[in-house]
Design a protein around this motif. Structure first.
Motif, mmCIF file in Angstrom:
data_model
loop_
_atom_site.group_PDB
_atom_site.id
_atom_site.type_symbol
_atom_site.label_atom_id
_atom_site.label_comp_id
_atom_site.label_asym_id
_atom_site.label_seq_id
_atom_site.Cartn_x
_atom_site.Cartn_y
_atom_site.Cartn_z
ATOM 1 N N GLN A 64 33.131 81.541 63.819
ATOM 2 C CA GLN A 64 33.820 80.260 63.988
ATOM 3 C C GLN A 64 34.826 80.337 65.141
ATOM 4 N N TRP A 65 35.527 81.472 65.252
ATOM 5 C CA TRP A 65 36.479 81.644 66.352
ATOM 6 C C TRP A 65 35.747 81.687 67.696
ATOM 7 N N MET A 66 34.618 82.399 67.731
ATOM 8 C CA MET A 66 33.822 82.475 68.953
ATOM 9 C C MET A 66 33.316 81.089 69.351
ATOM 10 N N MET A 67 32.861 80.330 68.373
ATOM 11 C CA MET A 67 32.377 78.974 68.645
ATOM 12 C C MET A 67 33.480 78.102 69.231
ATOM 13 N N LEU A 68 34.686 78.189 68.668
ATOM 14 C CA LEU A 68 35.818 77.383 69.153
ATOM 15 C C LEU A 68 36.251 77.815 70.547
ATOM 16 N N GLU A 69 36.218 79.118 70.814
ATOM 17 C CA GLU A 69 36.555 79.605 72.150
ATOM 18 C C GLU A 69 35.528 79.123 73.175
ATOM 19 N N CYS A 70 34.259 79.191 72.827
ATOM 20 C CA CYS A 70 33.219 78.691 73.727
ATOM 21 C C CYS A 70 33.396 77.197 73.968
ATOM 22 N N ASN A 71 33.711 76.469 72.908
ATOM 23 C CA ASN A 71 33.936 75.033 73.027
ATOM 24 C C ASN A 71 35.107 74.753 73.978
#
Length: 390
Positions: A305-312
């Motif tokens: 979830q953190w990786m997804m938010l950083e990519c976003n």
């Protein structure tokens, strides 16, 4: 924002959109109406049914239109259970099935059915020995998705269909992620039923279909319906069906081209992760059992979830698994099927490619992921040093 979540949904194809508007304005009649305007809509509906049936190499009498894959899974399972090949109350299902299948099975268990869930091997494929040993005299249904929506592995539908037939068991397969990416014409006639969806192949949302072998004398779950031979209630969405048909024709026409493209993009993306390869685990099978455009992976020590938010934040749209599961804040079903522990499951992310994806884009995404991981690990080391000093 660069989109890498095509397994969740796809943008509507321009030609499909044009077909939708044309049919919605010129063929607006109710297909059940007896006047000529209704008759024109009915004629167009049946033309689309025949076209799609040909795309699957199935009898059009078994093809019904639904609101999408989730409803198709529900209606197919209920239809098969209403007309079993033998008496019994046992169902075998893949552990990594779509949430719509798990939802149906959960309700069926309350109604007295027993369900055995089959895990995946380390390469994401169905454990066939487990499946074979799970068959009982009272087993009446097997439900296994053709392609896993989270890691893209292709299950051996032909082999499972043979086993089901030999044991007089109905076999339902979720074709939502495979239709339009794989030639399913040799597989579709082998199963008792399958489902598919429009918005996964650049068609509209809210439309899909289900095939139930015409030899099966199923009974409707919803009584009193007159549309789609009584399978489901509600006026048929002819504009969406026309758009779905156009989208299907286009995507089927480029199957080989897409396969080559996505295989190259997949290999390119994974190569860009070389600097952090010791932290990356990609869940995949051999090429002939792997849908190239879905990359399911985890990065050790970093929550998905953190990786997804950083990519976003950095301009890339990726996901942490099936969009139908994310809203429940639960780990992707495939992580349980693969035997991952709770912490490993939280690290899972999915990157899925589509028609607009380019080599430059996947390289940039890969380089961004590498930078995120290196920054995260550097910050973690700094925190540990600070903690020791304190």
């Amino acid at each position: 924002m660069i989109y890498f979540d095509f397994a969740a949904t796809t943008p509507l194809d321009a030609d499909a959109a044009e077909a939708y508007v044309k049919v919605a304005t010129e063929y607006f009649g109710n297909t059940q109406s007896l006047h000529d305007i209704g008759g024109q809509s009915q004629q167009l509906l049946e033309s689309c049914r025949e076209e799609l049936a040909n795309a699957f190499a199935i009898n059009k009498k078994g093809l019904y239109f639904t609101s999408g894959g989730s409803e198709g899974n529900f209606l197919a399972i209920e239809a098969l259970l209403s007309a079993p090949l033998k008496s019994g109350n046992h169902i075998i299902a893949g552990m990594a099935e779509h949430s719509s299948v798990h939802g149906v099975l959960k309700r069926l268990k309350k109604n007295g059915y027993e369900v055995t869930f089959i895990p995946l091997t380390s390469n994401g494929l169905m454990d066939m020995n487990f499946l074979l040993s799970s068959i009982r005299p009272e087993t009446i249904l097997i439900t296994v998705q053709h392609v896993n929506s989270e890691i893209g592995t292709i299950q051996p539908v032909e082999e499972i269909a043979k086993i089901a037939k030999e044991n007089k068991i109905h076999f339902h397969s979720d074709f939502v992620q495979s239709f339009g990416k794989i030639d399913v014409t040799t597989l579709a006639p082998l199963v008792s039923s399958f489902s598919f969806s429009g918005h996964k192949i650049y068609g509209p949302k809210g439309i899909g279909g289900v095939y139930i072998n015409p030899s099966i004398a199923w009974k409707p779950f919803f009584p009193g319906g007159s549309h789609e031979s009584g399978l489901r209630p509600g006026t048929v969405n002819v504009p969406a069906i026309a758009a779905l048909t156009v989208a299907a024709q286009k995507i089927i026409g480029r199957l080989d081209k897409d396969h080559t493209k996505f295989q190259l993009l997949r290999e390119t993306f994974i190569e860009t992760l070389e600097p952090i390869k010791e932290s990356v685990k990609v869940y995949q099978a051999d090429d002939h059992r792997q849908l190239a455009n879905i990359i399911g992976m985890r990065i050790s020590g970093i929550e998905g979830q953190w990786m997804m938010l950083e990519c976003n934040r950095l301009g890339f749209a990726i996901s942490t698994g099936s969009a139908c599961q994310i809203g429940m804040q639960a780990p992707a079903k495939v992580t349980e099927a693969l035997g991952l522990d709770k912490d490993e499951a939280k690290e899972f992310i999915r990157i899925s490619l589509g028609h607009s994806s380019t080599k430059e884009q996947v390289i940039t995404l890969g380089e961004t992921v590498v930078k995120i991981v290196k920054s995260f690990k550097m910050a973690s080391r700094d925190r540990k040093k600070q903690s020791v000093l304190e």
